[in-house]
Design an enzyme around this catalytic site. Sequence first.
Site, PDB file in Angstrom:
ATOM      1  N   TYR A 137       0.731  -1.200   0.203  1.00 46.42           N
ATOM      2  CA  TYR A 137      -0.105   0.003  -0.005  1.00 46.42           C
ATOM      3  C   TYR A 137       0.983   1.299  -0.082  1.00 46.42           C
ATOM      4  CZ  TYR A 137      -3.757  -3.134   1.009  1.00 46.42           C
ATOM      5  OH  TYR A 137      -4.803  -4.198   0.773  1.00 46.42           O
ATOM      6  N   ASN A 160     -12.029  -0.033  -5.876  1.00 44.65           N
ATOM      7  CA  ASN A 160     -11.719  -0.264  -7.551  1.00 44.65           C
ATOM      8  C   ASN A 160     -12.710  -0.840  -8.237  1.00 44.65           C
ATOM      9  OD1 ASN A 160     -10.603  -0.920  -9.807  1.00 44.65           O
ATOM     10  ND2 ASN A 160      -9.141  -3.012  -8.771  1.00 44.65           N
ATOM     11  N   CYS A 168      -5.678  -4.863  -8.053  1.00 45.48           N
ATOM     12  CA  CYS A 168      -5.683  -4.471  -6.907  1.00 45.48           C
ATOM     13  C   CYS A 168      -5.155  -5.617  -5.764  1.00 45.48           C
ATOM     14  CB  CYS A 168      -6.578  -3.671  -6.363  1.00 45.48           C
ATOM     15  SG  CYS A 168      -8.343  -4.507  -6.490  1.00 45.48           S
ATOM     16  N   HIS A 169      -5.521  -6.993  -6.341  1.00 45.93           N
ATOM     17  CA  HIS A 169      -5.092  -8.077  -5.551  1.00 45.93           C
ATOM     18  C   HIS A 169      -3.568  -8.204  -5.380  1.00 45.93           C
ATOM     19  CE1 HIS A 169      -5.221  -9.412  -9.854  1.00 45.93           C
ATOM     20  NE2 HIS A 169      -4.266 -10.283  -9.329  1.00 45.93           N
ATOM     21  N   GLU A 195      -1.677 -16.622 -10.414  1.00 42.32           N
ATOM     22  CA  GLU A 195      -0.474 -15.943 -10.930  1.00 42.32           C
ATOM     23  C   GLU A 195       0.705 -16.584 -10.101  1.00 42.32           C
ATOM     24  OE1 GLU A 195      -0.856 -11.760 -10.549  1.00 42.32           O
ATOM     25  OE2 GLU A 195      -2.840 -11.790 -11.187  1.00 42.32           O
TER      26      GLU A 195
END
Lengths: 200, 167
Positions: A137, A160, A168-169, A195
């Site tokens: 952040y 978002n 944003c993850h 991912e």
Amino acid sequence: MSLNPPEIAPGEAAAIAARTAARAADEGIAEVSYALLDAPVGRLVLAATSRGLVRIAYELENGGLDAVLERIARRLSPRIVEAPARLDGARRELQEYFDGERREFGVALDFALAGGGFARRVLHAAIEIPFGATSSYREIAGAAGSPNAYRAAGNALGANPLPIVVPCHRVLASGGGLGGYTGGLERKRLLLGVEGRDAG
Amino acid sequence: MRTLPPFQRFLDEHREDVLRFLVASVGRPDADDAFQETFLSALRAYDRLAPDSNLRAWVLTIAHRKALDVHRARERRPLPVADLHERAEPVAGARARDGGGTGGEHWEGVRALPSRQRAVLTLRYAAGLTHAEIAAALGCSTEAARRAASDGLKTLREETTDVVEPT
């Protein structure tokens, strides 16, 4: 015998309505088109304007389809139709992402539902985090121009309007914790897993 | 503050009423186009509408105007014979689906009535609008709408022996 309403076959009105909605979207009379996508993170509501994809909503986390559409109606326009063909590109890219065949999204985005100023800069900073990488952040707040505004950055990411595509993850707490997520932490873990990152 | 429902929900909610009205008013072959024109017109005007509007009466008023367009176009260009043959089949098919002709021929009779009588009877008995809503849709008095309905039913009764006035 009396003057009864003509009978119509089951599904007949629905089929004509679907053709009408598709035409409304294609001819630009509708301002927002939407479609649903069943994904490993649950059902997604995808909405687009003529400028691009404007909303990806986790259907259940956002109170259901009607609530998602009502919010779009209030903030953008009530001229919303279900026109799945208009979302074909976005649906295909998301499907490929979940199938492990896509690392970047090419679909055009419309940030009309993102706040202004700092919030928008935070989302643009998040887009720069590559597939499989993570950030914090504090880093994102810095990239958006205010290193100390990490709480505001967290709020902007939490709001978002385009999760998954604006990743944003990939933003985690500085201490290595997961932080929060607009779609619930289970989904954040799942996306990081897609991912190749094991996130506890 | 009340807001208009997303258009898709409005379309889903009223699509059957509008289709029934148009099948009664212009016949099945022309109902599809008139339906699309109705909802596209509604969509163009949608965000200028007051949120507390009577949406059902509003969309049926638009459908009524589209039906008028169809009837006016027919009066201008009578169908060539070849066209009539092409059209005969879907109409007959639709009537068979309606259960062997229940009411089908009555709506054909209604379609042949003068414009206002046809409008009042289709809005009343195919779409279920009240006489007051019909009067607003046609821009006439409630009394005039009632009278047109009763004149239309009288003509139908004279032409066919088995029409019972609906209650």
